[in-house]
Enzyme design. Structure first.
Site, PDB file in Angstrom:
ATOM      1  CG  HIS A   8      28.114  -6.438   9.725  1.00  0.00           C
ATOM      2  ND1 HIS A   8      27.120  -5.273   9.835  1.00  0.00           N
ATOM      3  CD2 HIS A   8      28.480  -6.491   8.668  1.00  0.00           C
ATOM      4  CE1 HIS A   8      27.058  -4.717   8.752  1.00  0.00           C
ATOM      5  NE2 HIS A   8      28.031  -5.492   8.004  1.00  0.00           N
ATOM      6  CG  ASP A  40      23.276  -6.119   5.698  1.00  0.00           C
ATOM      7  OD1 ASP A  40      23.196  -6.731   4.779  1.00  0.00           O
ATOM      8  OD2 ASP A  40      23.037  -4.713   5.414  1.00  0.00           O
ATOM      9  CD  GLU A  41      22.661  -5.066  12.281  1.00  0.00           C
ATOM     10  OE1 GLU A  41      23.936  -4.919  12.165  1.00  0.00           O
ATOM     11  OE2 GLU A  41      21.880  -3.864  12.417  1.00  0.00           O
ATOM     12  CD  GLU A  89      25.797  -2.126  11.139  1.00  0.00           C
ATOM     13  OE1 GLU A  89      24.454  -1.312  11.240  1.00  0.00           O
ATOM     14  OE2 GLU A  89      25.938  -3.129  11.290  1.00  0.00           O
ATOM     15  CD  GLU A 127      20.820  -0.479  12.539  1.00  0.00           C
ATOM     16  OE1 GLU A 127      21.911   0.007  11.943  1.00  0.00           O
ATOM     17  OE2 GLU A 127      20.776  -1.534  13.014  1.00  0.00           O
ATOM     18  CD1 TRP A 161      20.164  -6.128   1.592  1.00  0.00           C
ATOM     19  CD2 TRP A 161      19.292  -3.682   1.939  1.00  0.00           C
ATOM     20  NE1 TRP A 161      20.328  -5.693   3.149  1.00  0.00           N
ATOM     21  CE2 TRP A 161      19.964  -4.302   3.437  1.00  0.00           C
ATOM     22  CE3 TRP A 161      19.211  -2.572   1.856  1.00  0.00           C
ATOM     23  CZ2 TRP A 161      19.799  -3.737   4.499  1.00  0.00           C
ATOM     24  CZ3 TRP A 161      19.101  -1.762   3.181  1.00  0.00           C
ATOM     25  CH2 TRP A 161      19.277  -2.558   4.260  1.00  0.00           C
ATOM     26  CG  HIS A 177      21.474  -1.415   8.570  1.00  0.00           C
ATOM     27  ND1 HIS A 177      22.143  -2.439   9.368  1.00  0.00           N
ATOM     28  CD2 HIS A 177      21.431  -2.269   7.478  1.00  0.00           C
ATOM     29  CE1 HIS A 177      22.712  -3.204   8.927  1.00  0.00           C
ATOM     30  NE2 HIS A 177      22.296  -3.139   7.628  1.00  0.00           N
ATOM     31  CB  THR A 226      21.350  -5.147  16.093  1.00  0.00           C
ATOM     32  OG1 THR A 226      22.679  -5.653  15.775  1.00  0.00           O
ATOM     33  CG2 THR A 226      21.971  -4.050  16.914  1.00  0.00           C
ATOM     34  CD  GLU A 232      27.161  -5.626  13.866  1.00  0.00           C
ATOM     35  OE1 GLU A 232      26.075  -5.747  13.512  1.00  0.00           O
ATOM     36  OE2 GLU A 232      27.899  -4.832  13.384  1.00  0.00           O
TER      37      GLU A 232
HETATM   38 FE   LIG Z   1      22.698  -2.259  11.616  1.00  0.00          FE
HETATM   39 FE   LIG Z   2      25.248  -3.966  13.120  1.00  0.00          FE
END
Ligand SMILES: [Fe+2]
Ligand SMILES: [Fe+2]
Length: 379
Positions: free
Chosen positions: A250, A246-247, A161, A123, A78, A164, A217, A214
């Site tokens: 990761h 996403d976090e 990242e 971020e 995205w 974000h 967050t 990660e």
């Molecule tokens: Fe992030």
């Molecule tokens: Fe992250």
């Protein structure tokens, strides 16, 4: 929280080898749990013995096969504009979308916006994290475009990242709820200050930290999504949810790396986990300053604790998760030092939960936040 001196583990594999003299730190220095700790007096560098470099070199094919697949192709990721008013739709549509956005955020409190700014700053301090990862011996990007799989991961991770902070910053700007001048000043101070995570150029410590961070967050953005839904902004909830996803991806990658390190070098990895936990996992923005409030991080921590976004309970839960995920209690055949480290880590969640009970007794107070127009926030 009771702390244990790392030296008691007598850790040959990640022993301090070199130190530099003390430096001035911001008065604000805290850990991911709301406990304030004292600034480090000196910085340890290159604590991993050079012979361990070969371990990370030998893992390069494994990284290509097992870690790089955690990255998402750019075309499948995205992008911030997908959640934001889109100027390509023409001025009228754009203005309508901005008005709708401003309407949606009316149900969200000033405390919520303090926390959203905090997440955005965390971020947007991404240059600090990429720098930090590239201090790690054996895995750093030696050229800025190195074909080494460790470096490929770090660059692509950074690129993912980067979306974000861009998304959160634009949303905050359009919301009209925050003073962007003060937010931007805070960001400039923050990136200038860096972060005192004390990774010692040591990739064992680095990957334990990134795994934890990660997951933390992910939890924080996920909780912000929940509050956005309750406050009547489903788009903001979707945004925070997309970032949290996403976090999570990761987290899986970094957790997998620690898995592998536990397999190939269990003693050093167990010692590294204990070392990071003993130092406590600091929040990346613990050195933030807005040019006005010398205790801004303490005030911010108090808000996220009170609002249940990131608390001592979350810290303990993350710790418990990794103890189970890495099967730390079941590790066999460790050296004496590593066994003591194992014992320390496995008992730690209980101590953190005791801290949680103490924190709950703090009374709320009115605090001025320069990021928020009306400034008075219940912290
Ligand atoms: Fe992030
Ligand atoms: Fe992250």
């Amino acid at each position: 929280m009771q702390t244990t001196n790392f030296s008691q583990f007598n850790l040959p594999s990640i022993l301090c080898r070199k130190t530099t003299s003390s430096r001035r730190l911001s008065p604000v220095l805290a850990v991911a749990s709301p406990t304030i700790t004292s600034p480090s007096r000196h910085q340890v560098t290159h604590s991993m013995p050079p012979e361990k470099l070969e371990i990370f070199r030998s893992l390069e094919p494994w990284v290509s096969e097992n870690i790089l697949p955690f990255l998402k192709p750019v075309e499948k990721c995205w992008q911030p504009i997908e959640f934001l008013p889109d100027p390509s739709q023409g001025p009228e549509q754009f203005e309508e979308e901005v008005r709708a956005l401003r309407q949606r955020v009316l149900g969200l409190s000033d405390e919520y916006f303090v926390m959203l700014v905090g997440n955005m700053l965390t971020e947007d301090a991404l240059p600090t994290y990429q720098t930090m990862i590239n201090t790690l011996d054996g895995v750093r990007d030696e050229t800025g475009s190195s074909p080494c799989p460790w470096a490929i991961w770090t660059r692509a991770w950074t690129a993912e990242e980067n979306r974000h902070g861009d998304l959160l910053r634009t949303y905050l700007y359009l919301s009209g709820r925050v003073d962007m001048l003060m937010v931007d000043k805070t960001l400039q101070y923050l990136i200038g200050a860096g972060v005192d995570i004390r990774l010692e150029n040591n990739p064992y410590l680095g990957f334990v930290y990134t795994s934890f961070q990660e997951r933390a967050t992910c939890s924080s953005h996920g909780n912000m999504a929940r509050l956005a839904t309750q406050g009547g902004d489903p788009m903001l909830a979707r945004m925070c949810g997309a970032i949290a996803a996403d976090e999570k991806r990761h987290e899986h990658a970094y957790t997998r790396i620690v898995d592998k390190l536990l397999e190939v070098d269990p003693n050093a990895t167990m010692l590294a986990i204990a070392h990071m936990m003993k130092m406590k996992i600091v929040m990346p923005m613990h050195l933030m300053y807005d040019g006005q409030d010398p205790n801004i991080f303490e005030h911010f921590s108090s808000i996220i604790e009170r609002q249940g976004i990131y608390t001592s309970r979350h810290y303990a839960e993350i710790l418990e998760f990794f103890i189970t995920r890495w099967e730390l209690e079941k590790l066999q055949g460790l050296s004496g030092e590593a066994r003591r480290a194992q014992d320390y880590v496995c008992r730690l969640p209980l101590r953190v939960r005791k801290l949680e009970n103490r924190v709950k007794k703090i009374e709320p107070r009115q605090v001025k936040f320069s990021w928020i127009f009306n400034k008075q926030v219940n912290a």
